[in-house]
Design an enzyme around this catalytic site. Sequence first.
Site, PDB file in Angstrom:
ATOM      1  N   HIS A 281       0.839  -1.190   0.000  1.00  0.00           N
ATOM      2  CA  HIS A 281       0.000   0.000   0.000  1.00  0.00           C
ATOM      3  C   HIS A 281       0.879   1.247   0.000  1.00  0.00           C
ATOM      4  CE1 HIS A 281      -2.987  -2.957   1.336  1.00  0.00           C
ATOM      5  NE2 HIS A 281      -3.895  -2.111   0.893  1.00  0.00           N
TER       6      HIS A 281
ATOM      7  N   LYS B 271      -0.953   4.497   4.420  1.00  0.00           N
ATOM      8  CA  LYS B 271      -1.768   3.423   4.990  1.00  0.00           C
ATOM      9  C   LYS B 271      -1.365   3.200   6.449  1.00  0.00           C
ATOM     10  CE  LYS B 271      -4.521  -0.264   4.634  1.00  0.00           C
ATOM     11  NZ  LYS B 271      -5.984  -0.136   4.470  1.00  0.00           N
TER      12      LYS B 271
END
Length: 271
Positions: free
Chosen positions: A155, A159
Amino acid sequence: MKVIVIGPKGKMGKLITQVAAEREDLELTAGVGPKGRDYIGADLGTVAMVGRELGVPVTDDLESVIDNCDVIIDFSTKEMAMDVLEQAVAHGKALVCGTTGFTEEEIQKFKEAAEKIPMLYAANTSKMVNVMNKLLETVVSILKDDVDIEILEMHDQWKKDVPSGTSREMGEIMARAMGKEIGDIAVYGREKGESPRVPGTIGYHSLRAGNIPSSHTVFFGGMGERLEITHHSYNWECFARGACDCAAYLADKPAGFYTIQDVLGFKKADS
């Protein structure tokens, strides 16, 4: 379905607003942002960059607009989400929540809310991710202990929760197919030194860098062969479209705890 979007200036809230604005089965009635933001009071279409004004406001007071909706879509923060849940229950409104990072105790509150309202919780609203989940369930049901399972998720640098809600759900699905609880078999990363793999466990590995979109790969390692199942999202539009599908699904549904598997018509795995 009359819809309120929580966090309409966030990356997901903005896309959900844009997608909902183009659908004939959804009517946007308000956006709700955190208190003190400079866009409070502006038109929802302007805030979410729809390309036109929608004639509905963005407020920081959910209670002031909640009675003029059928369903709330919330992909905000876990702190804001708990307040939204409380308001949804108090006013008897359906809720789609895609926020992640909750504790087991907090998830239990969503399940308790489902006794009073239509409640749909989805760690990932992408159709393809949920097709992948069905594939994972099938693979584990067939191969069982013949393979070692490792999950790699990637990610962007912003995140917060680790591992991602999507990869946690993938692990839970596979653990159930093995007749186990993920909390008993999950291993998170490996440290320097000796760290032999324990048979029957599921390994998690999390990468966070740049603006990498969501990416999940599950490795099934056997002797002399390996199977990989991967999902890449190029952007967050797939999640926004799925979230709007979830909201439309809740039309006329009774109180209950729903998942995107219900939306897609999948048969649920045995718990």
